[in-house]
Write a protein that holds these residues in place. Sequence first.
Motif, PDB file in Angstrom:
ATOM      1  N   LEU A  12      19.001  72.195  19.135  1.00 47.11           N
ATOM      2  CA  LEU A  12      19.069  71.229  18.045  1.00 47.11           C
ATOM      3  C   LEU A  12      19.985  70.088  18.467  1.00 47.11           C
ATOM      4  CD1 LEU A  12      19.474  74.352  16.544  1.00 47.11           C
ATOM      5  CD2 LEU A  12      18.743  72.921  14.655  1.00 47.11           C
ATOM      6  N   GLY A  13      19.594  68.880  18.158  1.00 44.50           N
ATOM      7  CA  GLY A  13      20.389  67.727  18.543  1.00 44.50           C
ATOM      8  C   GLY A  13      19.652  66.896  19.569  1.00 44.50           C
ATOM      9  N   GLY A  14      20.300  65.823  19.983  1.00 49.59           N
ATOM     10  CA  GLY A  14      19.623  64.903  20.876  1.00 49.59           C
ATOM     11  C   GLY A  14      20.556  64.251  21.865  1.00 49.59           C
ATOM     12  N   PHE A  15      20.058  63.204  22.480  1.00 56.75           N
ATOM     13  CA  PHE A  15      20.749  62.461  23.526  1.00 56.75           C
ATOM     14  C   PHE A  15      20.875  63.314  24.785  1.00 56.75           C
ATOM     15  CE2 PHE A  15      21.858  60.080  19.704  1.00 56.75           C
ATOM     16  CZ  PHE A  15      21.507  58.796  20.103  1.00 56.75           C
ATOM     17  N   ILE A  16      22.085  63.542  25.331  1.00 56.27           N
ATOM     18  CA  ILE A  16      22.157  64.025  26.700  1.00 56.27           C
ATOM     19  C   ILE A  16      22.833  65.392  26.843  1.00 56.27           C
ATOM     20  CG2 ILE A  16      22.902  63.473  29.046  1.00 56.27           C
ATOM     21  CD1 ILE A  16      22.956  60.509  28.160  1.00 56.27           C
ATOM     22  N   ALA A  17      24.044  65.550  26.348  1.00 56.51           N
ATOM     23  CA  ALA A  17      24.847  66.725  26.710  1.00 56.51           C
ATOM     24  C   ALA A  17      24.167  68.036  26.333  1.00 56.51           C
ATOM     25  CB  ALA A  17      26.226  66.634  26.071  1.00 56.51           C
ATOM     26  N   GLY A  18      23.823  68.218  25.054  1.00 57.47           N
ATOM     27  CA  GLY A  18      23.156  69.438  24.636  1.00 57.47           C
ATOM     28  C   GLY A  18      21.790  69.596  25.285  1.00 57.47           C
ATOM     29  N   PRO A  19      20.934  68.566  25.237  1.00 60.02           N
ATOM     30  CA  PRO A  19      19.627  68.686  25.882  1.00 60.02           C
ATOM     31  C   PRO A  19      19.688  68.959  27.379  1.00 60.02           C
ATOM     32  CG  PRO A  19      19.570  66.946  24.262  1.00 60.02           C
ATOM     33  CD  PRO A  19      21.005  67.397  24.347  1.00 60.02           C
ATOM     34  N   TYR A  20      20.715  68.471  28.069  1.00 61.81           N
ATOM     35  CA  TYR A  20      20.813  68.786  29.497  1.00 61.81           C
ATOM     36  C   TYR A  20      21.070  70.280  29.691  1.00 61.81           C
ATOM     37  CZ  TYR A  20      22.272  68.617  34.395  1.00 61.81           C
ATOM     38  OH  TYR A  20      22.375  68.845  35.741  1.00 61.81           O
ATOM     39  N   ALA A  21      21.916  70.861  28.837  1.00 65.08           N
ATOM     40  CA  ALA A  21      22.124  72.307  28.896  1.00 65.08           C
ATOM     41  C   ALA A  21      20.818  73.041  28.623  1.00 65.08           C
ATOM     42  CB  ALA A  21      23.201  72.730  27.900  1.00 65.08           C
ATOM     43  N   GLY A  22      20.046  72.560  27.640  1.00 62.50           N
ATOM     44  CA  GLY A  22      18.754  73.176  27.352  1.00 62.50           C
ATOM     45  C   GLY A  22      17.795  73.055  28.520  1.00 62.50           C
ATOM     46  N   GLN A  23      17.810  71.914  29.202  1.00 60.59           N
ATOM     47  CA  GLN A  23      16.957  71.739  30.374  1.00 60.59           C
ATOM     48  C   GLN A  23      17.286  72.777  31.448  1.00 60.59           C
ATOM     49  OE1 GLN A  23      17.226  67.965  32.705  1.00 60.59           O
ATOM     50  NE2 GLN A  23      17.173  69.399  34.419  1.00 60.59           N
ATOM     51  N   LEU A  24      18.573  72.973  31.702  1.00 63.73           N
ATOM     52  CA  LEU A  24      18.967  73.919  32.741  1.00 63.73           C
ATOM     53  C   LEU A  24      18.552  75.339  32.385  1.00 63.73           C
ATOM     54  CD1 LEU A  24      22.535  72.571  33.609  1.00 63.73           C
ATOM     55  CD2 LEU A  24      20.429  72.242  34.894  1.00 63.73           C
ATOM     56  N   MET A  25      18.765  75.737  31.126  1.00 63.17           N
ATOM     57  CA  MET A  25      18.382  77.097  30.748  1.00 63.17           C
ATOM     58  C   MET A  25      16.870  77.274  30.806  1.00 63.17           C
ATOM     59  SD  MET A  25      21.189  78.349  27.920  1.00 63.17           S
ATOM     60  CE  MET A  25      21.441  76.849  26.958  1.00 63.17           C
ATOM     61  N   ALA A 169      29.654  68.384  30.347  1.00 61.51           N
ATOM     62  CA  ALA A 169      29.672  69.213  29.145  1.00 61.51           C
ATOM     63  C   ALA A 169      28.447  70.113  29.082  1.00 61.51           C
ATOM     64  CB  ALA A 169      29.739  68.326  27.900  1.00 61.51           C
ATOM     65  N   GLY A 170      27.284  69.592  29.490  1.00 59.84           N
ATOM     66  CA  GLY A 170      26.085  70.413  29.526  1.00 59.84           C
ATOM     67  C   GLY A 170      26.236  71.593  30.470  1.00 59.84           C
ATOM     68  N   LEU A 171      26.843  71.358  31.626  1.00 55.65           N
ATOM     69  CA  LEU A 171      27.067  72.446  32.578  1.00 55.65           C
ATOM     70  C   LEU A 171      27.993  73.505  31.995  1.00 55.65           C
ATOM     71  CD1 LEU A 171      27.460  70.313  35.819  1.00 55.65           C
ATOM     72  CD2 LEU A 171      25.683  72.029  35.420  1.00 55.65           C
ATOM     73  N   PHE A 172      29.085  73.078  31.349  1.00 52.69           N
ATOM     74  CA  PHE A 172      29.989  74.048  30.740  1.00 52.69           C
ATOM     75  C   PHE A 172      29.315  74.786  29.584  1.00 52.69           C
ATOM     76  CE2 PHE A 172      33.548  71.823  32.882  1.00 52.69           C
ATOM     77  CZ  PHE A 172      34.215  72.931  33.374  1.00 52.69           C
TER      78      PHE A 172
END
Length: 385
Positions: A12-25, A169-172
């Motif tokens: 849930l959410g947008g832009f970069i940090a959260g979605p980048y974490a979702g991309q990696l998973m 932040a996405g990596l963490f």
Amino acid sequence: MGPLDGITVLELGGFIAGPYAGQLMGDYGARVIKIEPPAGDPIRNWGVMRDDIGLWWPSLGRNKESVRLDLRDPADRAVAAQLCSQVDIVLENFAPGRMAQWGLDYATIAKENPRLIMVHVSGYGQDGPRATDRGFGSIAEAMGGLRNLTGFPDRPPVRTGVSLGDATAGLFAVVGALAALRERDVSGVGQEVDVALYESVFALTESLLADFQLGGVERSRAGSALPGVAPSNVYGTEDGHELLIAANGDSLFQRLCTAMARPDLLDDPKYQTHQARGANAAVLDSIIEEWTSALPVAQLEKLLDEHGIPRGRIYTPQDILDDEQYAAREMVVRMPVDGLADPVPMPGVVPKFSRTPGAIRHVGARLGEHNDAVIDELGLAPQAG
């Protein structure tokens, strides 16, 4: 079958940090269901566009199912709540408190799903005096101490050229989610993971505070050099390229002097020790660049390789596309995208797994492409529109 096969993530959410974490998973094999607002994630239309398609979205949205929901609508929030109650991980990057306003906070959802792991990504974390302030990666880079170290000392701080604060932040967020999954295997229950952008950047700053408070040294912008460590800098070549040479060790420096045909430097007290070379880095850099500027880059690379000296050309996008190492490791992946005549090149999956490799199964989905399938799984009526 990636290492996270069998794990379901609700993003849930947008832009970069959260979605980048979702991309990696998703790269690692998790099923990622992305909830998007009626207008879609803003990244769909950010950056360079071609034929009205944003070139960032195919990569950042890859391996995700798109479900369009309006979380301001109670009916859509009910759907989101049902999804939260069934997944392993909820990944969100709204302002702190927003999930509670919608009844989607951890305390509420965990009553139905005690194994849930909820990963929060925000500018300043879930508590503290600035928790509700708007936070972006650029602000995190400033507050985390990175911008003060980036650039040249006689000029204002500069950006690194990528969204480093968001990506860090996405990596963490991924690291935290994986650690919580491991602990859940032991305890049987989930927990919350709180990732702040500024703290993610600050975590990269090595001995910055100790240097200052205990050593009396305040790190500052040093351009392309590594303060106190030499030679380690970027040097121009005869044919206009830039080459980074790192010969910042006694044996490496000896080999560099041999490659340069400058054995006299080894007898000069200014360059005989690591500390001496660091103190005289500017003069040493000028000597090295006098040598590199008289040779074409290919010849320099060959010579440095023959003497076992670490070097790296300052790569352009074309260099990356042409590089044999990138090709051998399959690090540039080209994926077809509906509406584009040419496939979209994007970074491959990192890291590589020997037995359960990750994969890019598909590019970013069309907005709401998976609404009916996901709603049907929940046993609800298909949404109108």
